[in-house]
Design a protein around this motif. Structure first.
Motif, PDB file in Angstrom:
ATOM      1  N   GLY A   1     -11.909  48.315  10.846  1.00 30.53           N
ATOM      2  CA  GLY A   1     -13.396  48.543  10.988  1.00 30.53           C
ATOM      3  C   GLY A   1     -13.642  49.543  12.141  1.00 30.53           C
ATOM      4  O   GLY A   1     -14.737  50.623  12.022  1.00 30.53           O
TER       5      GLY A   1
ATOM      6  N   GLN B   1     -18.372  39.386   8.931  1.00 24.76           N
ATOM      7  CA  GLN B   1     -17.672  39.250   7.793  1.00 24.76           C
ATOM      8  C   GLN B   1     -16.065  39.167   7.366  1.00 24.76           C
ATOM      9  O   GLN B   1     -16.006  38.742   7.005  1.00 24.76           O
ATOM     10  CB  GLN B   1     -18.512  40.628   6.740  1.00 24.76           C
ATOM     11  N   ALA B   2     -15.676  40.487   8.631  1.00 21.49           N
ATOM     12  CA  ALA B   2     -14.660  40.158   8.932  1.00 21.49           C
ATOM     13  C   ALA B   2     -13.564  38.844   8.948  1.00 21.49           C
ATOM     14  O   ALA B   2     -12.666  38.776   8.688  1.00 21.49           O
ATOM     15  CB  ALA B   2     -13.507  41.507   9.063  1.00 21.49           C
TER      16      ALA B   2
ATOM     17  N   ARG C   1      -8.472  43.609  10.227  1.00 23.54           N
ATOM     18  CA  ARG C   1      -9.527  44.067   9.691  1.00 23.54           C
ATOM     19  C   ARG C   1     -10.064  44.382  11.091  1.00 23.54           C
ATOM     20  O   ARG C   1     -11.210  45.294  10.705  1.00 23.54           O
ATOM     21  CB  ARG C   1     -10.598  43.159   9.087  1.00 23.54           C
TER      22      ARG C   1
ATOM     23  N   GLU D   1     -13.289  53.277  11.370  1.00 25.85           N
ATOM     24  CA  GLU D   1     -15.241  53.951  10.233  1.00 25.85           C
ATOM     25  C   GLU D   1     -15.421  55.280  11.876  1.00 25.85           C
ATOM     26  O   GLU D   1     -15.461  54.836  12.712  1.00 25.85           O
ATOM     27  CB  GLU D   1     -15.999  53.512  10.454  1.00 25.85           C
TER      28      GLU D   1
ATOM     29  N   GLU E   1     -20.514  44.065  10.012  1.00 24.42           N
ATOM     30  CA  GLU E   1     -19.780  44.223   9.413  1.00 24.42           C
ATOM     31  C   GLU E   1     -18.231  43.368  10.203  1.00 24.42           C
ATOM     32  O   GLU E   1     -17.427  42.582   9.189  1.00 24.42           O
ATOM     33  CB  GLU E   1     -19.440  45.235   9.280  1.00 24.42           C
TER      34      GLU E   1
END
Length: 348
Positions: A184, A154-155, A180, A187, A151
């Motif tokens: 994350g 990808q950010a 970003r 979460e 994750e």
């Protein structure tokens, strides 16, 4: 294989319509379209709610976003339609350099030879292809990011692609990476290893953004120069540095140096230098050379740039500024340049 060679191979695979490369560009353009559309809708909502005459800056921003969206739609069609060849001519390559400082310089100096100006609302096609290629499997950048959780990886990738596609400066791209990454972290139940990785990425955001965004544009610029040197009558390119207090001794030393159009560009992490095409071996544009301009600085500024030990060696005349430069080939990152250490200078 170096990161430049990997990016060039990726670009060639796009031209040859290879499925994996086409899919990568489709995903990049889809991401860019989503971001541009959201930004445009947000801006239009703000315009509608303002209840007053819209500022000119808002209208210009709206126009730019719409034009970028139009160009993204065209490019998405290009990579989707296997019967349509990609635009590879000189004009498309010049358009791809929108946002590259080197092209701004060259166009201002020689508007009769470079017929396509860099407009604020041009989509930097080649730079975007270069960035996607730099992020492709097997590249050192992909391997570097591969150490982080999916994750977070990808950010960073999304931020780099969006930033290059919109012509954003590295600071804005770095801010997007940090934003970003922070998102994350919000979460629930996030693992401690992800938290630690996010903190590390947050610290490295500036280095990654500046190095990769500038490199994507600069490498696209050099591809254009190489493809069109004969047509334009270019004799090569000169290295252009910012020449401010944040410019390292290496970039001061290399500023203004003339290279043939096929010579590689030696860079270092966070290097801000650009390559400016020139049409004469004589410095007709007044770029000057870095060592001469460095010599004109006050001793205080020279000390701040060099540091005490190297400043003493420079002042004593034992070493010229060019002696501080070490160029080398990294097997993965390609042509690199670094500043020689004080110990290595004294030992020579």
């Amino acid at each position: 294989m170096t990161i430049q060679e990997i990016a060039a191979r990726y670009r060639q695979s796009i031209i040859e319509r290879e499925a994996v490369a086409i899919l990568g560009m489709q995903q990049a353009y889809q991401l860019l379209e989503d971001v541009l559309l959201l930004e445009l809708l947000t801006l239009l909502d703000a315009l509608a709610e303002s209840g007053t005459d819209a500022p000119v800056s808002w209208l210009l921003r709206s126009e730019r976003l719409q034009r970028l969206l139009d160009q993204v739609a065209i490019q998405m069609g290009e990579v989707s339609d296997l019967s349509t060849a990609l635009i590879t001519g000189a004009q498309a390559e010049a358009v791809a350099m929108a946002g590259a400082a080197a092209y701004d310089f060259a166009y201002a100096a020689h508007p009769d030879k470079l017929r396509v100006s860099t407009e604020w609302n041009r989509l930097p096609v080649a730079a975007l292809e270069n960035m996607v290629g730099r992020l492709s499997d097997g590249s050192p950048l992909a391997d570097l990011l591969g150490r982080y959780p999916a994750e977070l990886r990808q950010a960073v990738q999304d931020s780099l692609i969006e930033g290059v596609g919109q012509g954003q400066n590295p600071r804005k791209v770095a801010a997007a990476i940090r934003r970003r990454v922070r998102t994350g972290l919000e979460e629930p139940g996030i693992a401690s290893d992800v938290v630690n990785a996010a903190r590390e990425l947050n610290q490295k955001a500036n280095v990654i953004a500046r190095t990769e965004v500038v490199s994507a544009h600069r490498d696209a610029t050099l591809v254009n120069y190489q493809a069109n040197a004969a047509q334009l009558g270019a004799v090569g390119y000169r290295r252009i540095s910012a020449l401010d207090i944040r410019t390292c001794p290496v970039c001061w030393a290399l500023h203004g140096r003339l290279y043939s159009v096929n010579q590689p560009f030696y860079r270092h992490p966070q290097c801000r230098c650009a390559a400016a095409v020139v049409f004469s071996a004589v410095d007709e544009d007044g770029i000057g050379d870095g060592p001469t301009r460095f010599a004109r600085l006050s001793k205080g500024k020279q000390l701040e740039i060099l540091g005490p030990g190297k400043f003493d060696l420079y002042q004593s005349g034992q070493f010229a500024l060019a002696d501080y430069v070490a160029e080398f080939e990294d097997p993965r990152w390609g042509p690199q340049v670094r500043e020689r250490s004080l110990r290595s200078l004294v030992a020579r």
